[in-house]
Write a protein that holds these residues in place. Structure first.
Motif, mmCIF file in Angstrom:
data_model
loop_
_atom_site.group_PDB
_atom_site.id
_atom_site.type_symbol
_atom_site.label_atom_id
_atom_site.label_comp_id
_atom_site.label_asym_id
_atom_site.label_seq_id
_atom_site.Cartn_x
_atom_site.Cartn_y
_atom_site.Cartn_z
ATOM 1 N N LYS A 165 0.848 -1.176 0.000
ATOM 2 C CA LYS A 165 0.000 0.000 0.000
ATOM 3 C C LYS A 165 0.891 1.235 0.000
ATOM 4 O O LYS A 165 1.221 1.781 1.026
ATOM 5 N N LYS B 26 -6.066 7.529 8.264
ATOM 6 C CA LYS B 26 -4.707 7.086 7.946
ATOM 7 C C LYS B 26 -4.043 6.489 9.180
ATOM 8 O O LYS B 26 -3.416 5.423 9.106
ATOM 9 N N GLU C 261 -5.447 3.066 9.984
ATOM 10 C CA GLU C 261 -4.963 2.068 9.032
ATOM 11 C C GLU C 261 -3.505 1.702 9.306
ATOM 12 O O GLU C 261 -3.119 0.536 9.182
ATOM 13 N N ASN D 131 -9.322 -2.869 6.080
ATOM 14 C CA ASN D 131 -9.505 -2.505 4.673
ATOM 15 C C ASN D 131 -10.168 -1.131 4.623
ATOM 16 O O ASN D 131 -11.341 -1.004 4.940
ATOM 17 N N VAL D 132 -9.404 -0.095 4.259
ATOM 18 C CA VAL D 132 -9.932 1.262 4.166
ATOM 19 C C VAL D 132 -10.114 1.614 2.694
ATOM 20 O O VAL D 132 -9.196 1.433 1.887
ATOM 21 N N SER E 223 -4.216 4.884 1.302
ATOM 22 C CA SER E 223 -5.412 4.030 1.259
ATOM 23 C C SER E 223 -5.880 3.906 -0.180
ATOM 24 O O SER E 223 -5.579 4.751 -1.030
#
Length: 171
Positions: free
Chosen positions: A27, A75, A78, A85-86, A112
């Protein structure tokens, strides 16, 4: 036999941890190279899951001050919980993806997954998401396969978001 079960459990644990680490490492800002524009019918399947994984779907826009203020909270959650799961659903204009949205996300350090919802029939799709939603943003859905809550407000801080997630999953 007992030893084999322990070894198998250890292997499964390592695979789980390794795949979580790969997911977290994957990510990056390069994920923002492609921001897909959806109509509601195409985005609707992203609002449901068959897994126990926590999903957070946040409807937001760059022009919405409370939305922008909330982004660091999402953020931070996460980053603290890499297996969550964003999905950030931008309500901005598709023609501004390259000129405004991507530079904005890069500046804010957002990694994300971001998609854009471009569907003019808001009166229909808003009610399909939640009949109680006025259409105001930010609007967040927190869910897994068994539980789902809707939040038509900005989260004040990380603790506020964590509390809502805890309430969602434990009530």
């Amino acid at each position: 036999m007992k030893r084999q079960k322990h070894v198998l459990r250890l292997v499964l644990l390592c695979i789980t941890l390794f795949s979580g680490a790969i997911y977290a490492q994957s990510k990056t800002a390069s994920d923002l190279d492609t921001i897909t524009v959806y109509d509601f019918d195409a985005i609707e399947p992203l609002l449901y899951t068959d897994s126990d994984t926590i999903h957070i779907v946040n409807f937001w826009a760059m022009w919405c001050a409370p939305c922008v203020k909330e982004l660091p909270i999402l953020k931070a959650y996460e980053e603290k919980h890499p297996n969550v799961n964003v999905l950030l659903v931008s309500m901005d204009f598709p023609e501004n993806i390259e000129s405004d949205l991507k530079p904005f996300l890069k500046e804010k350090g957002i990694t994300s997954k971001v998609v854009m919802l471009d569907d003019p029939d808001a009166n229909t799709w808003i009610d399909k998401i939640d009949p109680n939603w006025s259409g105001a943003i930010p609007f967040t859905i927190i869910f897994n396969k068994d539980k789902r809550t809707f939040h038509e407000r900005a989260f004040k801080n990380l603790e506020d978001l964590e509390q809502e997630i805890h309430n969602t999953l434990n009530n």
